[in-house]
Design a protein around this motif. Structure first.
Motif, mmCIF file in Angstrom:
data_model
loop_
_atom_site.group_PDB
_atom_site.id
_atom_site.type_symbol
_atom_site.label_atom_id
_atom_site.label_comp_id
_atom_site.label_asym_id
_atom_site.label_seq_id
_atom_site.Cartn_x
_atom_site.Cartn_y
_atom_site.Cartn_z
ATOM 1 N N THR A 188 -5.270 3.292 -4.719
ATOM 2 C CA THR A 188 -5.459 2.123 -3.855
ATOM 3 C C THR A 188 -6.667 2.349 -2.953
ATOM 4 O O THR A 188 -6.857 3.453 -2.445
ATOM 5 C CB THR A 188 -4.213 1.874 -2.986
ATOM 6 O OG1 THR A 188 -3.070 1.690 -3.823
ATOM 7 C CG2 THR A 188 -4.388 0.635 -2.111
ATOM 8 N N VAL A 192 0.864 -1.182 0.000
ATOM 9 C CA VAL A 192 0.000 0.000 0.000
ATOM 10 C C VAL A 192 0.904 1.236 0.000
ATOM 11 O O VAL A 192 1.735 1.392 0.885
ATOM 12 C CB VAL A 192 -0.922 0.017 1.227
ATOM 13 C CG1 VAL A 192 -1.737 1.311 1.269
ATOM 14 C CG2 VAL A 192 -1.851 -1.191 1.206
ATOM 15 N N SER A 224 0.124 4.739 -6.652
ATOM 16 C CA SER A 224 -0.892 4.067 -7.449
ATOM 17 C C SER A 224 -2.227 4.139 -6.714
ATOM 18 O O SER A 224 -2.268 3.932 -5.495
ATOM 19 C CB SER A 224 -0.524 2.598 -7.675
ATOM 20 O OG SER A 224 0.697 2.479 -8.379
ATOM 21 N N TYR A 274 -7.224 -5.112 -0.615
ATOM 22 C CA TYR A 274 -6.903 -3.827 -1.223
ATOM 23 C C TYR A 274 -6.973 -3.908 -2.753
ATOM 24 O O TYR A 274 -6.263 -4.707 -3.372
ATOM 25 C CB TYR A 274 -5.506 -3.367 -0.810
ATOM 26 C CG TYR A 274 -5.405 -2.993 0.648
ATOM 27 C CD1 TYR A 274 -5.502 -1.665 1.053
ATOM 28 C CD2 TYR A 274 -5.242 -3.963 1.633
ATOM 29 C CE1 TYR A 274 -5.428 -1.304 2.392
ATOM 30 C CE2 TYR A 274 -5.161 -3.620 2.976
ATOM 31 C CZ TYR A 274 -5.256 -2.288 3.349
ATOM 32 O OH TYR A 274 -5.183 -1.947 4.678
ATOM 33 N N TRP A 275 -7.849 -3.063 -3.317
ATOM 34 C CA TRP A 275 -7.898 -2.892 -4.771
ATOM 35 C C TRP A 275 -6.855 -1.868 -5.162
ATOM 36 O O TRP A 275 -6.617 -0.878 -4.447
ATOM 37 C CB TRP A 275 -9.282 -2.398 -5.182
ATOM 38 C CG TRP A 275 -9.339 -1.906 -6.613
ATOM 39 C CD1 TRP A 275 -9.643 -2.627 -7.725
ATOM 40 C CD2 TRP A 275 -9.094 -0.564 -7.066
ATOM 41 N NE1 TRP A 275 -9.586 -1.830 -8.848
ATOM 42 C CE2 TRP A 275 -9.252 -0.559 -8.477
ATOM 43 C CE3 TRP A 275 -8.740 0.628 -6.429
ATOM 44 C CZ2 TRP A 275 -9.076 0.594 -9.246
ATOM 45 C CZ3 TRP A 275 -8.558 1.781 -7.185
ATOM 46 C CH2 TRP A 275 -8.731 1.754 -8.578
ATOM 47 N N THR A 276 -6.218 -2.074 -6.302
ATOM 48 C CA THR A 276 -5.267 -1.086 -6.808
ATOM 49 C C THR A 276 -5.283 -1.076 -8.325
ATOM 50 O O THR A 276 -5.599 -2.086 -8.968
ATOM 51 C CB THR A 276 -3.837 -1.369 -6.300
ATOM 52 O OG1 THR A 276 -2.975 -0.287 -6.668
ATOM 53 C CG2 THR A 276 -3.289 -2.655 -6.895
ATOM 54 N N GLU A 310 -5.755 -3.620 -13.184
ATOM 55 C CA GLU A 310 -6.320 -3.542 -11.838
ATOM 56 C C GLU A 310 -6.137 -4.889 -11.139
ATOM 57 O O GLU A 310 -6.192 -5.948 -11.781
ATOM 58 C CB GLU A 310 -7.810 -3.191 -11.894
ATOM 59 C CG GLU A 310 -8.094 -1.836 -12.503
ATOM 60 C CD GLU A 310 -9.576 -1.493 -12.482
ATOM 61 O OE1 GLU A 310 -10.294 -1.976 -11.579
ATOM 62 O OE2 GLU A 310 -10.008 -0.733 -13.380
#
Length: 310
Positions: A193, A68, A191, A203-205, A211
């Motif tokens: 996040t 992150v 990026s 966690y999406w990023t 993605e």
């Protein structure tokens, strides 16, 4: 002639049962043998396979330490009412800052490493508690025996993910604008996040045109691999149409499954399917039956796509 010579060289360079320099070290550190017990300087003085075990918020802490880019969380100390904020990163990758008002910023992403990051964090935090306001605190040598982070704090992590590093300016007078210039440069490397609601440490990023979902899991590695293999073999590990489980990281004694997602998915579209998958995963983790042939094959494939970070 050349082929025969190469074969002979390999046979003379190793013996049956010998660990190759690029193979995982038998000690279980996750490092290559040449960088651990096979190093000329010897292994690191301390190694902890799962350094943050027993800490509330272990999985989120690992996420913040490893992938992150910008996030923070308040820490509650067991023996002090000092204000402490855990951060992913601080200016110059320093381990800790003590503001003029005594507020301590403690960083996870640092340049030093002495084998047990929780012990290192404990040493930095202990030093910061005794440091003068306005100080920068760090480690230049192995801290030796001392408290781990979980010995000093209690409670979980209330994580705030940031779009940039604006939290660096908390309690700071940036009259000359020098910190703002540093922030602008640092923010360019962030990026997008998002931490998903309803589950821990998912966690999406977005990275460029792609993605991903990275989900730090607390279970025993073998147990989790078995469960993921069962779900994949049954076609039940897809979160959204076109998404797929592509592998996993191994970090600090736990696994981090990674899903590749179709472009434009976004974080909001993942909340419901991830919560539903969490329920299926929990139920599958309780299945103690031996894996069937197809499931064993899937498990082997998943294990081969693991990348050890630390």
């Amino acid at each position: 002639m050349g082929k025969k010579s190469r074969t002979k060289g390999r046979s003379e360079a190793s013996t049956p049962g010998e660990v190759g320099p690029r193979q995982p070290c038998p000690c279980g550190s996750g490092r290559q043998y040449k960088s651990c017990h096979g190093s000329k300087s010897g292994p690191p003085p301390v190694f902890s396979a799962r350094p943050f075990a027993g800490l509330d918020g272990e999985t989120d802490l690992i996420a913040l330490r490893e992938f992150v880019p910008s996030a923070s969380a308040p820490l509650k100390l067991k023996s002090s009412d000092r204000t402490v904020t855990l951060c992913t990163l601080l200016p110059g990758a320093v381990p800790a800052l003590v503001r003029d008002n005594g507020h301590i910023f403690l960083a996870l992403q640092v340049q030093h490493g002495f084998g047990d990051p929780s012990r290192d964090l404990g040493a930095v935090l202990t030093a910061a508690l005794d440091a003068e306001p306005g100080s920068v605190v760090g480690l230049t040598d192995d801290p030796g025996e001392g408290p781990k982070l979980q010995d000093l704090v209690h409670g979980g992590l209330d994580v705030s993910v940031h779009e940039g590093f604006d939290y660096w300016l908390t309690d700071l007078d940036d009259a000359d604008g020098s910190m703002a210039a540093l922030l602008e440069q640092a923010d360019q490397a962030v990026s997008p996040t998002v931490r998903l609601d309803g589950v821990d440490a998912a966690y999406w990023t977005a990275m460029g045109e792609r993605e991903f979902l990275r989900w730090v899991r607390p279970e025993d590695e073998d147990q989790l691999l078995d469960a993921l293999a069962r779900l994949h073999a049954a076609g039940e590990d897809h979160l959204v149409e076109g998404g797929k489980l592509i592998g996993m990281f191994r970090a600090h004694g736990v696994l981090v499954p990674v899903w590749d997602l179709p472009r434009g998915t976004g974080a909001d579209a993942l909340v419901a399917p991830v919560a539903a998958f969490a329920e299926k995963l929990t139920a599958t983790l309780g299945d103690a039956r031996p894996l069937e042939t197809e499931e064993r094959s899937v498990r082997s494939g998943l294990a081969s796509r693991q990348v050890t970070i630390r």
